[in-house]
Design a protein around this motif. Structure first.
Motif, PDB file in Angstrom:
ATOM      1  N   PRO A 119       0.798  -1.229   0.000  1.00 15.07           N
ATOM      2  CA  PRO A 119       0.000   0.000   0.000  1.00 15.07           C
ATOM      3  C   PRO A 119       0.834   1.284   0.000  1.00 15.07           C
ATOM      4  O   PRO A 119       0.333   2.333  -0.408  1.00 15.07           O
ATOM      5  N   SER A 120       2.076   1.206   0.419  1.00 12.18           N
ATOM      6  CA  SER A 120       2.903   2.411   0.387  1.00 12.18           C
ATOM      7  C   SER A 120       3.415   2.688  -1.028  1.00 12.18           C
ATOM      8  O   SER A 120       3.887   3.782  -1.314  1.00 12.18           O
ATOM      9  N   ILE A 121       3.306   1.725  -1.915  1.00 12.09           N
ATOM     10  CA  ILE A 121       3.736   1.882  -3.306  1.00 12.09           C
ATOM     11  C   ILE A 121       2.528   2.086  -4.216  1.00 12.09           C
ATOM     12  O   ILE A 121       2.520   2.961  -5.072  1.00 12.09           O
ATOM     13  N   PHE A 122       1.508   1.240  -4.041  1.00 14.35           N
ATOM     14  CA  PHE A 122       0.334   1.249  -4.904  1.00 14.35           C
ATOM     15  C   PHE A 122      -0.884   1.770  -4.134  1.00 14.35           C
ATOM     16  O   PHE A 122      -1.431   1.059  -3.291  1.00 14.35           O
ATOM     17  N   PRO A 123      -1.306   2.994  -4.411  1.00 12.91           N
ATOM     18  CA  PRO A 123      -2.473   3.558  -3.717  1.00 12.91           C
ATOM     19  C   PRO A 123      -3.733   2.734  -3.976  1.00 12.91           C
ATOM     20  O   PRO A 123      -3.828   2.017  -4.980  1.00 12.91           O
ATOM     21  N   ALA A 124      -4.699   2.878  -3.092  1.00 16.45           N
ATOM     22  CA  ALA A 124      -5.943   2.107  -3.192  1.00 16.45           C
ATOM     23  C   ALA A 124      -6.644   2.329  -4.530  1.00 16.45           C
ATOM     24  O   ALA A 124      -7.183   1.382  -5.119  1.00 16.45           O
ATOM     25  N   LEU A 125      -6.647   3.552  -5.044  1.00 11.26           N
ATOM     26  CA  LEU A 125      -7.288   3.832  -6.327  1.00 11.26           C
ATOM     27  C   LEU A 125      -6.589   3.087  -7.461  1.00 11.26           C
ATOM     28  O   LEU A 125      -7.237   2.561  -8.371  1.00 11.26           O
ATOM     29  N   TYR A 126      -5.268   3.006  -7.412  1.00 10.49           N
ATOM     30  CA  TYR A 126      -4.493   2.281  -8.424  1.00 10.49           C
ATOM     31  C   TYR A 126      -4.879   0.796  -8.394  1.00 10.49           C
ATOM     32  O   TYR A 126      -5.148   0.194  -9.422  1.00 10.49           O
ATOM     33  N   VAL A 127      -4.922   0.230  -7.191  1.00  9.37           N
ATOM     34  CA  VAL A 127      -5.275  -1.188  -7.025  1.00  9.37           C
ATOM     35  C   VAL A 127      -6.700  -1.437  -7.525  1.00  9.37           C
ATOM     36  O   VAL A 127      -6.963  -2.420  -8.226  1.00  9.37           O
ATOM     37  N   ALA A 128      -7.612  -0.523  -7.203  1.00  9.90           N
ATOM     38  CA  ALA A 128      -9.005  -0.671  -7.645  1.00  9.90           C
ATOM     39  C   ALA A 128      -9.099  -0.616  -9.170  1.00  9.90           C
ATOM     40  O   ALA A 128      -9.888  -1.353  -9.777  1.00  9.90           O
ATOM     41  N   THR A 129      -8.296   0.226  -9.791  1.00 11.85           N
ATOM     42  CA  THR A 129      -8.277   0.328 -11.248  1.00 11.85           C
ATOM     43  C   THR A 129      -7.787  -0.978 -11.867  1.00 11.85           C
ATOM     44  O   THR A 129      -8.360  -1.470 -12.850  1.00 11.85           O
ATOM     45  N   ILE A 130      -6.741  -1.553 -11.284  1.00 12.84           N
ATOM     46  CA  ILE A 130      -6.218  -2.838 -11.777  1.00 12.84           C
ATOM     47  C   ILE A 130      -7.267  -3.933 -11.590  1.00 12.84           C
ATOM     48  O   ILE A 130      -7.485  -4.760 -12.481  1.00 12.84           O
ATOM     49  N   LYS A 131      -7.936  -3.916 -10.441  1.00 13.37           N
ATOM     50  CA  LYS A 131      -8.961  -4.934 -10.170  1.00 13.37           C
ATOM     51  C   LYS A 131     -10.097  -4.839 -11.195  1.00 13.37           C
ATOM     52  O   LYS A 131     -10.570  -5.849 -11.709  1.00 13.37           O
ATOM     53  N   THR A 132     -10.511  -3.619 -11.510  1.00 13.19           N
ATOM     54  CA  THR A 132     -11.554  -3.420 -12.521  1.00 13.19           C
ATOM     55  C   THR A 132     -11.080  -3.934 -13.869  1.00 13.19           C
ATOM     56  O   THR A 132     -11.828  -4.597 -14.601  1.00 13.19           O
ATOM     57  N   SER A 133      -9.838  -3.657 -14.193  1.00  9.04           N
ATOM     58  CA  SER A 133      -9.255  -4.129 -15.448  1.00  9.04           C
ATOM     59  C   SER A 133      -9.262  -5.656 -15.504  1.00  9.04           C
ATOM     60  O   SER A 133      -9.545  -6.251 -16.546  1.00  9.04           O
TER      61      SER A 133
END
Length: 140
Positions: A119-133
């Motif tokens: 989480p210190s590298i990949f913000p929650a919004l980034y992770v959510a975007t990848i999950k949606t992808s």
């Protein structure tokens, strides 16, 4: 200071998540706020005096994203693209992060789950975007 926090997530998986925090109490609170059940909190000892080795300042998320996307658009699958990024990485700290992500994926985690462990590298919004992808099958 940096802490490794052993947690149980919503799927009852045991994870180790790293946090930058002022104290063990603050690291525990960060994990709690993300919905994790905390098992243990351990400080990470670093030989660096001016920060921790996994500082987000050392890992360029923008560069990583651009390179990963270019490799995927060139026809590599996600594992091949991440492996290529591991091979070309010269910073030991960043190489370790990428190797850990690959290891998570090899162990059956999705890419978004692997990124969420940092989480210190990949913000929650980034992770959510990848999950949606992942769910839609779209790269972008």
């Amino acid at each position: 200071m940096r802490f490794d926090v052993k947690v149980i997530d919503s799927t009852n998986s045991v994870l180790v998540v790293s946090y930058n925090a002022e104290s063990e109490k603050h690291a525990r609170a960060q994990a709690d706020s993300q919905g994790f059940a905390v098992l243990s909190v351990n400080p990470i000892k670093s030989s660096l005096r001016l920060g921790t080795i996994f500082s987000a300042n050392l890992f360029s998320l923008q560069l990583f994203t651009e390179e990963l996307l270019a490799l995927i658009k060139a026809g590599l699958n996600i594992v091949e693209a991440l492996s290529t990024l591991v091979e070309k990485e010269t910073k030991i700290e960043n190489k370790k992060i990428l190797q850990d992500i690959l290891q998570c994926i090899h162990e059956g985690s999705s890419v978004s789950e692997a990124f969420a462990k940092f989480p210190s590298i990949f913000p929650a919004l980034y992770v959510a975007t990848i999950k949606t992808s992942e769910q839609t099958g779209d790269v972008i």
